[in-house]
Write an enzyme that holds these catalytic residues in place. Structure first.
Site, mmCIF file in Angstrom:
data_model
loop_
_atom_site.group_PDB
_atom_site.id
_atom_site.type_symbol
_atom_site.label_atom_id
_atom_site.label_comp_id
_atom_site.label_asym_id
_atom_site.label_seq_id
_atom_site.Cartn_x
_atom_site.Cartn_y
_atom_site.Cartn_z
ATOM 1 N N GLU A 119 0.844 -1.205 0.000
ATOM 2 C CA GLU A 119 0.000 0.000 0.000
ATOM 3 C C GLU A 119 0.882 1.259 0.000
ATOM 4 O O GLU A 119 0.751 2.130 0.861
ATOM 5 C CB GLU A 119 -0.983 -0.022 1.183
ATOM 6 C CG GLU A 119 -1.924 -1.208 1.098
ATOM 7 C CD GLU A 119 -3.160 -1.153 1.994
ATOM 8 O OE1 GLU A 119 -3.217 -0.271 2.881
ATOM 9 O OE2 GLU A 119 -4.062 -1.988 1.796
ATOM 10 N N GLU B 272 -4.767 -8.942 -0.168
ATOM 11 C CA GLU B 272 -5.576 -8.639 1.023
ATOM 12 C C GLU B 272 -7.031 -8.569 0.577
ATOM 13 O O GLU B 272 -7.370 -7.772 -0.304
ATOM 14 C CB GLU B 272 -5.159 -7.329 1.677
ATOM 15 C CG GLU B 272 -3.810 -7.424 2.358
ATOM 16 C CD GLU B 272 -3.409 -6.166 3.130
ATOM 17 O OE1 GLU B 272 -4.299 -5.449 3.621
ATOM 18 O OE2 GLU B 272 -2.187 -5.920 3.211
HETATM 19 O O1 AHR Z 1 -4.880 -6.097 6.945
HETATM 20 C C1 AHR Z 1 -4.812 -4.943 7.729
HETATM 21 C C2 AHR Z 1 -4.192 -3.771 6.991
HETATM 22 O O2 AHR Z 1 -5.011 -3.404 5.929
HETATM 23 C C3 AHR Z 1 -2.857 -4.030 6.343
HETATM 24 O O3 AHR Z 1 -1.790 -3.872 7.218
HETATM 25 C C4 AHR Z 1 -2.809 -2.976 5.277
HETATM 26 O O4 AHR Z 1 -2.035 -3.373 4.173
HETATM 27 C C5 AHR Z 1 -4.258 -2.758 4.918
HETATM 28 O O5 AHR Z 1 -4.589 -1.430 4.900
#
Ligand code: AHR
Length: 514
Positions: free
Chosen positions: A200, A323
Site C-alpha cells: 500500500e 488482502e
Molecule cells: O490487513 C490490515 C491492513 O489493511 C494491512 O496492514 C494494510 O495493508 C491494509 O490497509
C-alpha cells in the site's frame, strides 16, 4: 430491524418464492461445460496472510516455546494442524503496513539477544521479535506452504532488502550472510520465491505517487535479482486498493516486463469506512451492503485486468489479491488497533462468493491472501488462551480446497436472481487431477432459497456438502465451536444428467461429480 432469519422465516420465504417467482418455469439453470478452458486455478488463490497486528502472531499463532499450550518451536500445534488440513498453499508475512516498519535483522539470532521494538503500525505495542525470519520460514516448511515475504520499502533500504534475499536464498556460501544464517542454525537456504516490494505504497507504505513508486520499485526489483536468482524470484509490485486504475496504468507502463511477475491489489468488503458496523449484530441492510461490496471484487478484477492486458496481453503478470475479506468495527472491549472481530455466516458468504470470482478469473488472478489468518479481520481461526475455534470462513476454505490446481470449467447461469447489483447465485467448477469435478454454489440472498437445476451432462454426483445456519449472524464460539460446520448434503435429485436442488438462503453447497 435486525434480521432474524429463523427457520420459520426461511420456510415462509421458500413458499413465496416457489409460488410467485421461482416455479419450475424460471428455476435457475446452471450449465457446466466440460470442454477444457486450458486454465488452471492456481492453488495460490487459497493463500493466507499473517501480519504482526493485534493477536495475529503474538498471542495468536505464536505462543513461544515455553508456553503450556502445545507448540512446535513456539507455534501452536492446533493451528498447525488446522492449516495443514486446508492445504494452505502460501503465507504472506510480516505485513501489511507493519512490513514497512520491519527490520528483519532485529528478528534473527538468539531470542534473548533480539531487539525489542514498538509496533507503531498497530497500537504501539512492544514486541520482543521472538517470531522472526527463521520461525516464519520454518513454519512455512512445516506447513508445506510457500512463504511470501513483504520487504520494507518505506523505512528500510534497498540494501536491507538485498541482504534479506541473500540471507534466506543464497546457496553457495559466497557471502557473510550465508555464514550468519548457518550460525543461526540453518544450513540450507529456504528458497523464497514470492517477494512483495512495498505494501500500500500509496498510503501507509510511504504515501507515494505511482510514478515515484514505480521508479523506486525498479531499484528494489533489480537489486534483489542477481545472476543466479532472477529466474527464481516472483516480484510483486504494489497496485491499487481502491478503483484507482490510473495507478495500475502507471505501474504497468513504467515497469518493464522482465522486472515484474505480479501486481498486488487489495479490496475489503467494507460498506462504510467511518462506521463499519458490528461483526455479529448487523442489520439486514448492512448484510445487503456488505454483499454488494464483496461483489465489487468482480468489477475490480475486470478493470485492473483490462489495463494489464494492454501491457501484458499474454497475461504473464499475475494479479495478486493479497488482502481481501470483511472488515467491521472491533469487538466491544477490545483494543481498537487490534482489528479483532467475530466471523459469521455473512463472512462465509463473502468467502464463497469471492473464491468463486477468483476461480473464474484464473487466467489473471494467480494468487490471493485472505486477511487474516488468526484473530484479525476475517480470520479463519480464533483463539482465547488455550482455546481455539475454526470460523465459518475456515470451513468454506476447506470445502473449496478441491479447486486448488484443478482445471477450471466454464459455466453459465440462466435466470440468475439478483441481490441488488450482485447475482444471488454464484458458482465455479473445476476438474481435479484424478478426474473428479467439483461445483461450488453460493446463494448470498439473505432470505430466499432458490431452486436450481445443474446440467452436468454425463457426470454423476458422488457426494455433496453444505454450510448453512438458521441466522446469518450465527457464528462459532468457544463454548459452542462446532455450531457451524459443513454437513453432508443429500437434499437433491439426480436424473438424466440434471441435478435439482433448493439452495437455502445464505448457504454454500459443493458437489463432487465423476
Ligand atoms: O490487513 C490490515 C491492513 O489493511 C494491512 O496492514 C494494510 O495493508 C491494509 O490497509
Amino acid at each position: 430491524m435486525h434480521l432474524q432469519f429463523s427457520k420459520f422465516f426461511k420456510a415462509f420465504a421458500v413458499i413465496l418464492v416457489a409460488s410467485f417467482g421461482h416455479s419450475q418455469n424460471n428455476a435457475t439453470i446452471v450449465k457446466i461445460n466440460p470442454a477444457e478452458t486450458n486454465q488452471t486455478i492456481s492453488k495460490h488463490i487459497y493463500g493466507h496472510f499473517a501480519e504482526h497486528l493485534g493477536r495475529s502472531v503474538y498471542g495468536g499463532l505464536y505462543v513461544g516455546d515455553d508456553s503450556a499450550i502445545p507448540n512446535t518451536d513456539g507455534v501452536r500445534n492446533d493451528i498447525i494442524e488446522a492449516l495443514k488440513e486446508l492445504n494452505i498453499p502460501n503465507l504472506r508475512w510480516p505485513g501489511g503496513c507493519f512490513a514497512d516498519i520491519y527490520h528483519w535483522k532485529d528478528g534473527i539470532g538468539p531470542k534473548e539477544d533480539r531487539k525489542n521494538i514498538e509496533n507503531v503500525s498497530w497500537g504501539n505495542v512492544r514486541e520482543d521479535n521472538g517470531f522472526g525470519t527463521h520461525e516464519f520460514l520454518n513454519l512455512c516448511e512445516t506447513l508445506g506452504a510457500e512463504p511470501y515475504l513483504a520487504v520494507n520499502m518505506n523505512s528500510g533500504s534497498v540494501q536491507e532488502a538485498v541482504e534479506w534475499e541473500r540471507y534466506v536464498n543464497n546457496p553457495n556460501g559466497s557471502s557473510d550472510l550465508t555464514d550468519l544464517r548457518k550460525e543461526n542454525g540453518r544450513e540450507t537456504p529456504w528458497d523464497v520465491k514470492y517477494w512483495g516490494i512495498g505494501n500500500e505504497s500509496w498510503d501507509c507504505g510511504g504515501d507515494m505517487t505511482a510514478e515515484y513508486y514505480s521508479n523506486l520499485y525498479k531499484r528494489y526489483a533489480t537489486a534483489i535479482s542477481s545472476y543466479d536468482n532472477t529466474e527464481k524470484l516472483y516480484r510483486i509490485a504494489v497496485g491499487p486498493g481502491e478503483p484507482d486504475y490510473e495507478w495500475t496504468e502507471t505501474v504497468m507502463k513504467n515497469i518493464p516486463a522482465n522486472r515484474i511477475e505480479g501486481l498486488s491489489v487489495h479490496h475489503y468488503s467494507v460498506f462504510d469506512w467511518v462506521d463499519k458496523g458490528h461483526s455479529i449484530e448487523f442489520t439486514d441492510e448492512e448484510y445487503f451492503k456488505t454483499m454488494q461490496r464483496a461483489w465489487f471484487m468482480d468489477e475490480f478484477i475486470n478493470k485492473n485486468a483490462e489495463v494489464m492486458d494492454k501491457y501484458d496481453p499474454e497475461k504473464k503478470v499475475g494479479l495478486i489479491v493479497d488482502e481481501w475479506g470483511g472488515w467491521y468495527n472491533v469487538l466491544p472491549g477490545t483494543n481498537k488497533s487490534f482489528l479483532h472481530q467475530q466471523n459469521t455466516m455473512r463472512d462465509a458468504m463473502i468467502a464463497g462468493l469471492t473464491l468463486n470470482i477468483f476461480n473464474n478469473h484464473a487466467d489473471r488472478v494467480h494468487m490471493a491472501n485472505l486477511a487474516q489468518t488468526v484473530n484479525v479481520l476475517q480470520a479463519i481461526i480464533l483463539t482465547d488462551d488455550e482455546k481455539m475455534l475454526l470460523t465459518p470462513t475456515y470451513h468454506v476454505m476447506n470445502m473449496y480446497k478441491v479447486h486448488q490446481d484443478a482445471e477450471l470449467l466454464s459455466t453459465e447461469i440462466e435466470n440468475n436472481p439478483s441481490f441488488g447489483d450482485a447475482p444471488a447465485i454464484s458458482l465455479s467448477a473445476s476438474t481435479d487431477k484424478s478426474g473428479k469435478t467439483h461445483v461450488s454454489l453460493v446463494n448470498i440472498d439473505g432470505d430466499k432459497s432458490y431452486e436450481i437445476t445443474v446440467n452436468v451432462d454425463k457426470m454423476k454426483p458422488i457426494s455433496a456438502s453444505i454450510l448453512e445456519s438458521k441466522k446469518v449472524q450465527d457464528h462459532n464460539t468457544f463454548d459452542n465451536p462446532d455450531k457451524i460446520k459443513p454437513k453432508e448434503f443429500k437434499d437433491f435429485k439426480y436424473k438424466k444428467g440434471k441435478i435439482t436442488l433448493e439452495i437455502p438462503a445464505f448457504s454454500v453447497v459443493v458437489f463432487e461429480l465423476n
